[in-house]
Design a protein around this motif. Structure first.
Motif, PDB file in Angstrom:
ATOM      1  N   ALA A   1      48.489  92.372 -31.040  1.00 50.55           N
ATOM      2  CA  ALA A   1      47.402  91.393 -30.966  1.00 50.55           C
ATOM      3  C   ALA A   1      47.760  90.228 -30.049  1.00 50.55           C
ATOM      4  O   ALA A   1      46.913  89.737 -29.292  1.00 50.55           O
ATOM      5  CB  ALA A   1      47.072  90.879 -32.366  1.00 50.55           C
ATOM      6  N   TYR A   2      49.005  89.788 -30.088  1.00 53.74           N
ATOM      7  CA  TYR A   2      49.437  88.668 -29.251  1.00 53.74           C
ATOM      8  C   TYR A   2      49.526  89.060 -27.776  1.00 53.74           C
ATOM      9  O   TYR A   2      49.170  88.281 -26.882  1.00 53.74           O
ATOM     10  CB  TYR A   2      50.792  88.140 -29.732  1.00 53.74           C
ATOM     11  N   LEU A   3      49.982  90.272 -27.505  1.00 52.25           N
ATOM     12  CA  LEU A   3      50.249  90.662 -26.121  1.00 52.25           C
ATOM     13  C   LEU A   3      49.063  91.318 -25.421  1.00 52.25           C
ATOM     14  O   LEU A   3      48.921  91.182 -24.198  1.00 52.25           O
ATOM     15  CB  LEU A   3      51.447  91.621 -26.071  1.00 52.25           C
TER      16      LEU A   3
ATOM     17  N   PRO B   1      43.456  91.053 -22.418  1.00 49.88           N
ATOM     18  CA  PRO B   1      42.951  92.014 -21.433  1.00 49.88           C
ATOM     19  C   PRO B   1      41.934  92.988 -22.014  1.00 49.88           C
ATOM     20  O   PRO B   1      40.986  93.395 -21.322  1.00 49.88           O
ATOM     21  CB  PRO B   1      44.211  92.741 -20.950  1.00 49.88           C
ATOM     22  N   ILE B   2      42.094  93.362 -23.287  1.00 53.09           N
ATOM     23  CA  ILE B   2      41.119  94.270 -23.901  1.00 53.09           C
ATOM     24  C   ILE B   2      39.774  93.570 -24.086  1.00 53.09           C
ATOM     25  O   ILE B   2      38.709  94.157 -23.886  1.00 53.09           O
ATOM     26  CB  ILE B   2      41.651  94.797 -25.248  1.00 53.09           C
TER      27      ILE B   2
ATOM     28  N   LEU C   1      32.984  92.236 -21.244  1.00 54.35           N
ATOM     29  CA  LEU C   1      32.175  91.318 -20.437  1.00 54.35           C
ATOM     30  C   LEU C   1      32.258  91.680 -18.959  1.00 54.35           C
ATOM     31  O   LEU C   1      33.241  92.266 -18.502  1.00 54.35           O
ATOM     32  CB  LEU C   1      32.642  89.876 -20.656  1.00 54.35           C
ATOM     33  N   ASP C   2      31.228  91.311 -18.230  1.00 56.13           N
ATOM     34  CA  ASP C   2      31.130  91.661 -16.818  1.00 56.13           C
ATOM     35  C   ASP C   2      31.318  90.395 -15.969  1.00 56.13           C
ATOM     36  O   ASP C   2      30.380  89.630 -15.738  1.00 56.13           O
ATOM     37  CB  ASP C   2      29.762  92.288 -16.527  1.00 56.13           C
TER      38      ASP C   2
ATOM     39  N   ALA D   1      38.146  83.161 -24.816  1.00 57.17           N
ATOM     40  CA  ALA D   1      39.068  82.159 -25.367  1.00 57.17           C
ATOM     41  C   ALA D   1      38.936  82.048 -26.881  1.00 57.17           C
ATOM     42  O   ALA D   1      39.931  82.000 -27.611  1.00 57.17           O
ATOM     43  CB  ALA D   1      38.821  80.802 -24.708  1.00 57.17           C
ATOM     44  N   ARG D   2      37.676  82.013 -27.375  1.00 49.33           N
ATOM     45  CA  ARG D   2      37.466  81.924 -28.821  1.00 49.33           C
ATOM     46  C   ARG D   2      37.955  83.187 -29.525  1.00 49.33           C
ATOM     47  O   ARG D   2      38.520  83.137 -30.623  1.00 49.33           O
ATOM     48  CB  ARG D   2      35.980  81.705 -29.123  1.00 49.33           C
ATOM     49  N   ALA D   3      37.749  84.337 -28.901  1.00 44.68           N
ATOM     50  CA  ALA D   3      38.177  85.596 -29.504  1.00 44.68           C
ATOM     51  C   ALA D   3      39.695  85.685 -29.584  1.00 44.68           C
ATOM     52  O   ALA D   3      40.257  86.131 -30.596  1.00 44.68           O
ATOM     53  CB  ALA D   3      37.621  86.779 -28.707  1.00 44.68           C
ATOM     54  N   VAL D   4      40.382  85.251 -28.545  1.00 48.47           N
ATOM     55  CA  VAL D   4      41.851  85.277 -28.532  1.00 48.47           C
ATOM     56  C   VAL D   4      42.403  84.348 -29.606  1.00 48.47           C
ATOM     57  O   VAL D   4      43.387  84.675 -30.298  1.00 48.47           O
ATOM     58  CB  VAL D   4      42.389  84.900 -27.138  1.00 48.47           C
TER      59      VAL D   4
END
Length: 460
Positions: free
Chosen positions: A346-348, A352-353, A358-359, A370-373
């Motif tokens: 999850a951290y690494l 990128p996933i 998103l396009d 950013a919010r998802a990470v």
């Protein structure tokens, strides 16, 4: 032929079963879990592909509209899955005892109860979906698309029950591979239909929903046809469908608490989603994308839990309590290692996933990612209690001990409600993010203590 030799001979026929009452517990659970992991991965994969295609072709608002329906869909389908899994516990116990006639009678009872469930849930879900979305504070900009998406999904409740019922029966007999094959075919069909309905036909969000319904119907029909042709052990007679109220009550007594456990958990997710909905479609889209990745990671512990339910059920039927104890603790140690690896992943790898959804790197898309990470990095710290929930819950359910797993769901609901009420105002959307980790920790502690207490009741 005595019952034990009949079980052994079952291994040699097409659509073979697996007797988990003998041999290495760890080996049985591992080898049975592998096809379940692959099956759950494909199931989550085509759910994630839904979101990827919707996000890339229709944009963040559409992704948010689909994501906003997730908790409601989980509420209904979680209840359905709990019922079908609970009914199948009796199948695994009868098989473990070697009573094949009672096992076929249990399968017949599964069919009758699942048919009734399909009718009831379709009617209730279709008549209440729109109102529930409004009560969840779904933003006006997306509630129209959310309503269209969830309504179409709920028209497909019957094929979901058909597939889950058939798959749970096969898994109860130790066949985890065959459901995998149907899921793989269904996954590829869903992806192809997604692209065709959304990109080529221009159906928008409705296209994504119809792709899911059609692919699920295919897997359900295929599973039933396969059982009829390849499982001679399950070829039933009219007498197997005899009216037996006491036996039906026995199935419901296990199925209903398991269903309530799922739905109680889902109510907590609905409450958390309602809290997140206050922050608008960007936060909803980011959380939805993160949830798809997290669900993919959860395929592993969920599959191990399903393997534990079958293993525990068969050994409970055979009276092998020590094997249940040994198998559970072996799986606990393995799950701790897997949870640590999932946290590292999850951290690494989450960022990128997430960009697959998103396009292009616009300002809006950057905020979504950013919010998802943020959510992924925070919640992954608590993956160990989450992974252990699947082990203890399914081990207890396989034994027929359904009350404490249901209370684990109550603990999850309470914790999510507490976080939504008291953390959101001081901490904003990050307070809502805390609801999941808090609920996992509370439920895990309860289930660990419950399993230990129940095991102490049985002498080694």
């Amino acid at each position: 032929m005595d019952p034990s030799s009949l079980k052994k001979n079952c291994r040699t026929v097409p659509g073979s079963v697996t007797d988990m009452t003998e041999g290495s517990p760890g080996r049985h659970i591992l080898f049975f879990a592998v096809p379940l992991v692959l099956g759950n991965l494909f199931q989550q994969l085509y759910s994630m592909v839904d979101a990827v295609i919707v996000g890339r072709y229709l944009g963040p608002p559409a992704l948010a509209a689909v994501g906003a329906t997730g908790p409601l869909n989980f509420f209904v389908l979680g209840f359905v899955f709990g019922l079908t899994s609970g009914y199948a516990v009796i199948v695994s116990q009868e098989f473990g005892s070697g009573n094949m006639e009672r096992m076929r009678h249990s399968v017949a009872e599964n069919i009758k109860l699942n048919a009734i469930s399909a009718l009831i849930f379709t009617v209730i879900s279709l008549s209440t979906a729109g109102r529930v979305l409004s009560l969840m504070n779904t933003p006006e900009q997306i509630i129209g698309n959310s309503s269209v998406y969830i309504t179409i999904l709920f028209t497909g409740i019957t094929p979901v029950i058909v597939y889950n019922g058939a798959a749970c029966i096969m898994k109860a007999l130790g066949d985890g591979k065959t459901p995998l094959y149907f899921l793989i075919l269904s996954s590829f069909m869903n992806i192809a239909l997604d692209i065709f309905f959304i990109k080529t036909a221009g159906w928008g969000i409705a296209g994504a929903a119809w792709a899911t319904v059609i692919s699920q119907a295919f897997s359900g029909i295929a599973a039933v046809v396969y059982i009829g042709r390849k499982f001679p052990l399950l070829r039933m007679k009219r007498t197997d469908f005899r009216f037996d109220p006491a036996y039906a009550v026995r199935h419901i007594a296990i199925g209903l608490p398991m269903a309530l456990q799922f739905s109680i958990t889902a109510v907590g997710v609905v409450v958390m989603q309602a809290a997140l909905n206050r922050f608008g479609e960007i936060i909803i889209a980011g959380f939805s994308a993160a949830q798809k990745i997290e669900n993919l990671l959860m395929s592993v512990p969920a599959s191990i839990g399903q393997a534990m339910a079958t293993y525990s059920g068969q050994n409970m039927g055979a009276g092998n309590i020590d094997r249940i104890r040994k198998g559970t603790y072996t799986t606990v140690y393995a799950s701790i290692v897997l949870a640590a690896l999932a946290t590292v992943f999850a951290y690494l790898c989450s960022e990128p996933i997430l960009w697959l959804f998103l396009d292009g790197k616009t300002v809006e898309n950057n905020t979504v990612v950013a919010r998802a990470v943020e959510y992924m990095k925070f919640s992954s710290i608590f993956y160990i209690p989450l992974f252990l929930i699947f082990v203890y819950r399914n081990s207890l359910q396989g034994m027929g001990k359904t009350f404490m797993p249901m209370m684990g769901g109550v603990m999850e609901l309470t914790a999510r409600g507490f976080a939504s009420l008291f953390f959101v105002i001081p901490f904003g959307y990050f307070g809502a993010y805390a609801a999941n980790p808090l609920s996992w920790t509370a439920a895990c502690l309860l289930l660990m203590v419950s399993f230990s207490v129940i095991m102490h009741r049985y002498p080694k």
